[in-house]
Design an enzyme around this catalytic site. Structure first.
Site, PDB file in Angstrom:
ATOM      1  CG  HIS A  10      26.517  29.234  35.401  1.00  0.00           C
ATOM      2  ND1 HIS A  10      26.149  28.731  36.634  1.00  0.00           N
ATOM      3  CD2 HIS A  10      27.824  29.557  35.501  1.00  0.00           C
ATOM      4  CE1 HIS A  10      27.181  28.728  37.446  1.00  0.00           C
ATOM      5  NE2 HIS A  10      28.213  29.239  36.785  1.00  0.00           N
ATOM      6  N   GLY A  11      22.714  29.766  35.512  1.00  0.00           N
ATOM      7  CA  GLY A  11      21.892  29.494  36.682  1.00  0.00           C
ATOM      8  C   GLY A  11      22.663  28.719  37.734  1.00  0.00           C
ATOM      9  CB  THR A  22      32.501  25.050  40.167  1.00  0.00           C
ATOM     10  OG1 THR A  22      31.590  25.007  41.257  1.00  0.00           O
ATOM     11  CG2 THR A  22      31.976  24.182  39.046  1.00  0.00           C
ATOM     12  NE  ARG A  59      29.714  26.359  36.147  1.00  0.00           N
ATOM     13  CZ  ARG A  59      30.893  25.755  35.980  1.00  0.00           C
ATOM     14  NH1 ARG A  59      30.938  24.487  35.534  1.00  0.00           N
ATOM     15  NH2 ARG A  59      32.025  26.391  36.244  1.00  0.00           N
ATOM     16  CD  GLU A 109      34.139  30.823  37.368  1.00  0.00           C
ATOM     17  OE1 GLU A 109      34.885  31.786  37.049  1.00  0.00           O
ATOM     18  OE2 GLU A 109      33.103  30.956  38.025  1.00  0.00           O
ATOM     19  CG  HIS A 179      31.419  30.337  33.613  1.00  0.00           C
ATOM     20  ND1 HIS A 179      30.840  29.181  34.065  1.00  0.00           N
ATOM     21  CD2 HIS A 179      31.614  30.159  32.276  1.00  0.00           C
ATOM     22  CE1 HIS A 179      30.696  28.337  33.060  1.00  0.00           C
ATOM     23  NE2 HIS A 179      31.148  28.910  31.960  1.00  0.00           N
TER      24      HIS A 179
END
Length: 232
Positions: A10-11, A22, A59, A109, A179
């Site tokens: 993801h960006g 995160t 995200r 993630e 992720h």
């Protein structure tokens, strides 16, 4: 014939920007993150995707949506929820449509447990370099109430083997928006990276990684790998 597998992290997210752990906290993309996704979409605009996958975290979903918006292949993505997330949609893509599987938690993630939301510099100062490195980069040391990379591998690979590998063995073009750690898990398998060496692998935000793969029985062999770096 060969299959194509495209991995994209993801960006850049808000907590990437703030240097915070995160994990599964559902933070948004930053302006930079949106731009990274748009650039990746333009780089992948001519690819004809057969299927796409993403996690339950916004995200990764937003990055995938932007990439698909930029696509010029003429195919229509049909978004399908992962089993068990919401009532299943009975419609299946036909003709010039292709499935996009959302909310695949196996591709999420790494869960950072009690570290989620904490600033990485503050964790380093409180616990010291050795413990910080074990939690952040160690292969089999989970943070309190969280996952290690080994745990992430253990949930990501079975999904890859049952849902994604058959597509690649059928010479399809597969896109995965996920992720850093779930993509490290897949890369470890694809490139046969050791438990020790995977610790040093860094996957940049918003940069497509394109593999061309040949079939070797039920195994996949890398023909070539390209990292589509963004212009500075």
């Amino acid at each position: 014939m060969t299959a194509t597998l495209i991995l994209i992290r993801h960006g850049r997210s808000l907590w990437n920007e703030q240097n915070r752990f995160t994990g599964w906290v559902d933070v948004p993309l930053t302006e930079r993150g949106w731009r990274e996704a748009e650039t990746a979409g333009r780089q992948l605009a001519e690819y004809r995707f057969d299927v796409a996958y993403t996690s339950h975290l916004q995200r990764a979903i937003c990055t995938l949506q932007v990439v698909l918006r930029e696509n010029r292949s003429g195919r229509t993505p049909i978004f399908l929820p992962a089993e068990g997330t919401v009532p299943r949609e009975s419609y299946q893509p036909v003709g010039n449509e292709f499935p996009v599987h959302l909310h695949v938690t196996a591709l999420a993630e790494r869960h950072y447990g009690d570290l989620q939301g904490l600033n990485k510099d503050q964790v380093l100062a409180e616990y010291g370099q050795e413990q910080f490195v074990k939690w952040r980069r160690g292969y089999d040391t989970p943070p309190p109430n969280g996952e290690s990379l080994k745990d992430t591998v253990a949930r990501a690979l079975p999904y890859f083997d049952t849902a994604i590998r058959p597509r690649l063995l059928d010479d399809q073009t597969v896109l995965i928006s996920a992720h850093g750690n779930s993509l490290r898990a897949l890369t470890k398998e694809l490139e046969d990276i050791s438990d020790t060496d995977i610790v040093g692998l860094e996957i940049p935000t918003g940069v497509p990684i394109v593999y061309r793969l040949d079939r070797d029985g039920q195994a996949l062999r890398i023909v070539d790998k390209r990292v589509l770096e963004h212009d500075a």
